[in-house]
Design a protein around this motif. Structure first.
Motif, PDB file in Angstrom:
ATOM      1  N   VAL A 388     -25.497 -47.104  13.983  1.00  0.00           N
ATOM      2  CA  VAL A 388     -25.065 -47.027  13.693  1.00  0.00           C
ATOM      3  C   VAL A 388     -25.036 -44.786  13.143  1.00  0.00           C
ATOM      4  O   VAL A 388     -26.107 -44.970  12.779  1.00  0.00           O
ATOM      5  CB  VAL A 388     -24.407 -47.362  12.131  1.00  0.00           C
ATOM      6  N   GLU A 389     -24.429 -44.369  12.427  1.00  0.00           N
ATOM      7  CA  GLU A 389     -24.542 -43.219  12.231  1.00  0.00           C
ATOM      8  C   GLU A 389     -24.997 -42.858  11.027  1.00  0.00           C
ATOM      9  O   GLU A 389     -24.482 -43.956  10.060  1.00  0.00           O
ATOM     10  CB  GLU A 389     -23.647 -42.504  12.591  1.00  0.00           C
ATOM     11  N   LEU A 390     -26.270 -42.336  11.404  1.00  0.00           N
ATOM     12  CA  LEU A 390     -27.300 -42.349   9.552  1.00  0.00           C
ATOM     13  C   LEU A 390     -27.095 -41.339   8.538  1.00  0.00           C
ATOM     14  O   LEU A 390     -26.845 -39.913   8.639  1.00  0.00           O
ATOM     15  CB  LEU A 390     -28.442 -42.225   9.677  1.00  0.00           C
ATOM     16  N   THR A 391     -25.685 -41.840   8.474  1.00  0.00           N
ATOM     17  CA  THR A 391     -24.718 -40.997   6.940  1.00  0.00           C
ATOM     18  C   THR A 391     -24.412 -41.128   5.712  1.00  0.00           C
ATOM     19  O   THR A 391     -24.853 -42.419   4.922  1.00  0.00           O
ATOM     20  CB  THR A 391     -23.007 -40.478   7.584  1.00  0.00           C
ATOM     21  N   PRO A 392     -24.207 -40.198   4.861  1.00  0.00           N
ATOM     22  CA  PRO A 392     -24.394 -40.391   3.342  1.00  0.00           C
ATOM     23  C   PRO A 392     -23.357 -41.541   2.834  1.00  0.00           C
ATOM     24  O   PRO A 392     -23.508 -42.462   1.942  1.00  0.00           O
ATOM     25  CB  PRO A 392     -23.825 -39.461   3.470  1.00  0.00           C
ATOM     26  N   ARG A 393     -22.555 -41.683   3.541  1.00  0.00           N
ATOM     27  CA  ARG A 393     -21.686 -43.060   3.466  1.00  0.00           C
ATOM     28  C   ARG A 393     -22.188 -44.380   3.702  1.00  0.00           C
ATOM     29  O   ARG A 393     -21.792 -45.034   3.030  1.00  0.00           O
ATOM     30  CB  ARG A 393     -20.075 -42.533   4.132  1.00  0.00           C
ATOM     31  N   CYS A 394     -22.354 -44.611   5.166  1.00  0.00           N
ATOM     32  CA  CYS A 394     -23.473 -45.302   5.359  1.00  0.00           C
ATOM     33  C   CYS A 394     -24.342 -45.566   4.820  1.00  0.00           C
ATOM     34  O   CYS A 394     -24.445 -47.164   3.890  1.00  0.00           O
ATOM     35  CB  CYS A 394     -24.207 -45.605   6.747  1.00  0.00           C
ATOM     36  N   LEU A 395     -25.273 -44.953   3.592  1.00  0.00           N
ATOM     37  CA  LEU A 395     -26.604 -45.296   3.030  1.00  0.00           C
ATOM     38  C   LEU A 395     -25.796 -45.691   1.908  1.00  0.00           C
ATOM     39  O   LEU A 395     -25.968 -47.519   1.491  1.00  0.00           O
ATOM     40  CB  LEU A 395     -27.358 -44.341   2.904  1.00  0.00           C
ATOM     41  N   ASP A 396     -24.578 -45.471   1.289  1.00  0.00           N
ATOM     42  CA  ASP A 396     -23.672 -45.947   0.162  1.00  0.00           C
ATOM     43  C   ASP A 396     -23.704 -47.248   0.157  1.00  0.00           C
ATOM     44  O   ASP A 396     -23.266 -48.282  -0.972  1.00  0.00           O
ATOM     45  CB  ASP A 396     -22.778 -44.867   0.251  1.00  0.00           C
ATOM     46  N   GLU A 397     -22.866 -47.245   0.912  1.00  0.00           N
ATOM     47  CA  GLU A 397     -22.105 -49.080   1.723  1.00  0.00           C
ATOM     48  C   GLU A 397     -23.199 -49.213   1.998  1.00  0.00           C
ATOM     49  O   GLU A 397     -22.271 -51.443   1.933  1.00  0.00           O
ATOM     50  CB  GLU A 397     -21.028 -48.809   2.270  1.00  0.00           C
ATOM     51  N   VAL A 398     -24.818 -49.624   2.272  1.00  0.00           N
ATOM     52  CA  VAL A 398     -25.294 -51.095   2.960  1.00  0.00           C
ATOM     53  C   VAL A 398     -26.169 -50.859   1.017  1.00  0.00           C
ATOM     54  O   VAL A 398     -25.656 -50.019   0.013  1.00  0.00           O
ATOM     55  CB  VAL A 398     -26.549 -50.088   3.999  1.00  0.00           C
ATOM     56  N   ASP A 399     -26.817 -52.257   0.773  1.00  0.00           N
ATOM     57  CA  ASP A 399     -27.930 -52.704  -0.444  1.00  0.00           C
ATOM     58  C   ASP A 399     -28.754 -52.502  -0.322  1.00  0.00           C
ATOM     59  O   ASP A 399     -29.017 -51.700  -1.286  1.00  0.00           O
ATOM     60  CB  ASP A 399     -26.897 -54.404  -0.428  1.00  0.00           C
ATOM     61  N   ALA A 400     -29.324 -52.612   1.179  1.00  0.00           N
ATOM     62  CA  ALA A 400     -30.456 -51.974   1.257  1.00  0.00           C
ATOM     63  C   ALA A 400     -31.103 -51.611   2.381  1.00  0.00           C
ATOM     64  O   ALA A 400     -30.333 -52.182   3.486  1.00  0.00           O
ATOM     65  CB  ALA A 400     -31.345 -53.534   0.571  1.00  0.00           C
ATOM     66  N   VAL A 401     -32.485 -51.015   2.800  1.00  0.00           N
ATOM     67  CA  VAL A 401     -32.641 -50.158   4.340  1.00  0.00           C
ATOM     68  C   VAL A 401     -33.711 -50.222   4.226  1.00  0.00           C
ATOM     69  O   VAL A 401     -34.606 -50.510   3.385  1.00  0.00           O
ATOM     70  CB  VAL A 401     -32.258 -48.921   3.802  1.00  0.00           C
ATOM     71  N   ILE A 402     -34.636 -51.051   5.053  1.00  0.00           N
ATOM     72  CA  ILE A 402     -35.441 -51.606   5.764  1.00  0.00           C
ATOM     73  C   ILE A 402     -35.985 -50.737   6.361  1.00  0.00           C
ATOM     74  O   ILE A 402     -35.346 -50.377   7.844  1.00  0.00           O
ATOM     75  CB  ILE A 402     -36.019 -52.732   6.517  1.00  0.00           C
ATOM     76  N   ALA A 416     -33.694 -41.575   0.067  1.00  0.00           N
ATOM     77  CA  ALA A 416     -34.039 -41.492  -1.114  1.00  0.00           C
ATOM     78  C   ALA A 416     -32.801 -41.128  -1.683  1.00  0.00           C
ATOM     79  O   ALA A 416     -32.449 -41.897  -2.625  1.00  0.00           O
ATOM     80  CB  ALA A 416     -35.104 -40.756  -0.923  1.00  0.00           C
ATOM     81  N   GLN A 417     -31.470 -39.758  -1.290  1.00  0.00           N
ATOM     82  CA  GLN A 417     -30.986 -39.659  -1.719  1.00  0.00           C
ATOM     83  C   GLN A 417     -29.982 -40.691  -2.468  1.00  0.00           C
ATOM     84  O   GLN A 417     -29.321 -41.165  -3.329  1.00  0.00           O
ATOM     85  CB  GLN A 417     -30.352 -38.295  -1.643  1.00  0.00           C
ATOM     86  N   HIS A 418     -29.992 -41.405  -1.324  1.00  0.00           N
ATOM     87  CA  HIS A 418     -28.144 -42.573  -1.340  1.00  0.00           C
ATOM     88  C   HIS A 418     -28.166 -43.693  -1.131  1.00  0.00           C
ATOM     89  O   HIS A 418     -27.668 -44.256  -2.238  1.00  0.00           O
ATOM     90  CB  HIS A 418     -27.229 -41.366   0.167  1.00  0.00           C
ATOM     91  N   ALA A 419     -29.654 -43.887  -0.246  1.00  0.00           N
ATOM     92  CA  ALA A 419     -29.843 -45.790  -0.239  1.00  0.00           C
ATOM     93  C   ALA A 419     -30.035 -46.546  -2.185  1.00  0.00           C
ATOM     94  O   ALA A 419     -30.232 -45.548  -2.919  1.00  0.00           O
ATOM     95  CB  ALA A 419     -31.320 -46.037   0.249  1.00  0.00           C
TER      96      ALA A 419
END
Length: 442
Positions: A388-402, A416-419
């Protein structure tokens, strides 16, 4: 062709060399042979590789399109899927996979089938070399009987050698020709041929006493790494329970100018060597009734790391966000087994994805080097998933990033800003001095 004739032809560079298996090991090796002045014929069962090579499209990071085009234009290199042409080659290097079975036993089917293909065209005067990583004794106990079933005799009619590959994908400081190369032959004549041929291809050769020793060299190198990585992975668990950051400990310890070598923890082991090679030695050691407790324990620790990361993820989701993993959406950053390479062989990220899916969570991945998951032996059910494209929207929509693989091309400041929650298995945020309020190290 008697050994003196083959030796003279090698020295005059009038021989034709064959490389079987044009992957991460075989294609760079073929280019090194070609650049050294030998005529090289590459063999692979995958017709797509032949097409890509003929259109000057390299699928291996260590070989550029320009180098591929130049070696072909100058007539020194060509590729084929016609194994009937093996008889044309005076020296044949075997660079095929040596994976494990599901029971972690050596799978030498690729080596055996390749030897049978060579045997069908074997002629006097050829030098046959195995480069694939394997247990001590493979050259003598597996290859030789298959080839000698033709009625030709090793050391008299044809010659056998072993030279372990030492490729390190993504390493810009060393390439095939600059990495010292261990060489060994089955007998004095084969040893002389091995030294002459590889001495013309690479800058430094390291002759050893026999093929068993050469086979053991490669296993020793990777057992060393596997055991030390397991040690720091275990220390990670111990120090985490004590409230101590293992990365801080390692960074301080490595300032000692002697008696310490830094190794780093992670989400598990990946690549074509370290997760596999130690088990070749443990398997062979049973024949001699020798225990390999250290190696087997290291394997247990390293293979347990993905589950530890997922447990930390579940715990952090519950404590920080009040969400169950089964009701969460997770983004894995980095599918490759190491940074800045498009290589997913044995990648722990695939195991992470599988474990998260088993827990009922939705999982996505982003990797700038891997657009789509190809078919793999262990994770065929993940085939076709796309980055998937790493966009602010994508980061906003997930609960966690590994953070599973610390590729340089990832915008970690945006993460760091959006996750909402970050599980950092590579210490990226501390190394880059980024805000750590959302970060849980694992």
């Amino acid at each position: 062709m008697m050994p003196t004739d083959l030796l003279a032809a090698i020295e005059q560079k009038t021989i034709k060399a064959g490389v079987i298996g044009l992957g991460y090991v075989g294609l760079p090796l073929a280019m090194s042979m070609s650049r050294a002045g030998f005529t090289v014929l590459g063999f692979d069962i995958d017709p797509d590789k032949k097409i890509q090579i003929e259109t000057h499209k390299s699928y291996i990071d260590a070989v550029s399109d320009a180098v591929l085009a130049r070696e072909q234009a100058e007539g020194r290199f060509s590729a084929t899927d016609d194994f009937g042409r093996l008889g044309e080659c005076d020296v044949i290097a075997i660079c095929v996979p040596t994976p494990l079975t599901r029971h972690r036993d050596p799978d030498l089917s690729y080596v055996e089938n390749t030897c049978r293909a060579i045997a069908a065209r074997l002629r006097p005067g050829q030098l046959i070399v195995l480069e694939s990583t394997t247990y001590p004794g493979t050259t003598e106990e597996v290859m030789k009987p298959i080839l000698e079933a033709t009625g030709l005799t090793a050391g008299q009619d044809f010659f056998l050698g072993y030279s372990p590959e030492r490729e390190d994908p993504g390493n810009r400081d060393f390439d095939t020709s600059s990495i010292p190369k261990v060489v060994a032959g089955d007998g004095a004549a084969a040893s002389a041929l091995m030294q002459a041929f590889y001495g013309a291809v690479v800058k430094t050769i390291v002759p050893v006493s026999g093929t068993r020793t050469a086979e053991a060299v490669k296993l020793t190198e990777n057992v060393f790494r596997a055991v030390n990585i397991a040690l720091v992975n275990e220390l990670k668990l111990v120090y985490d329970a004590m409230g101590i950051d293992v990365w801080d400990v390692i960074n301080a310890a490595k300032t000692k100018p002697f008696g310490y070598m830094p190794f780093y923890p992670g989400p598990g082991l990946g690549g074509h060597c370290i997760p596999i090679d130690p088990f070749y030695l443990t398997w062979k050691s049973r024949e001699f009734e020798q225990p390999t407790r250290f190696i087997e324990l290291a394997g247990e620790i390293n293979t347990a790391m993905p589950r530890y990361v997922v447990d930390r993820l579940a715990e952090a989701l519950d404590r920080r966000l009040g969400r169950a993993l089964s009701r969460s959406k997770v983004l894995i950053l980095g599918l490759a087994y190491k940074k800045n390479v498009p290589d997913i062989r044995e990648s722990p990220s695939l195991r992470l994805m599988e474990l998260i899916l088993e827990r009922g969570s939705e999982v996505l991945y982003h990797d700038p080097f891997i657009a789509e998951i190809p078919r793999t032996r262990e994770y065929g059910h993940l085939k076709g998933r796309r980055s998937v494209e790493l966009t602010p929207r994508c980061l906003d929509e997930v609960d966690a990033v590994i953070i599973a693989t610390d590729h340089d091309q990832v915008d970690y400041a945006a993460v760091a800003q959006h996750a909402r929650l970050i599980i950092d298995t590579r210490n990226v945020f501390s190394r880059q001095g980024l805000p750590a309020d959302k970060v849980v190290k694992a």
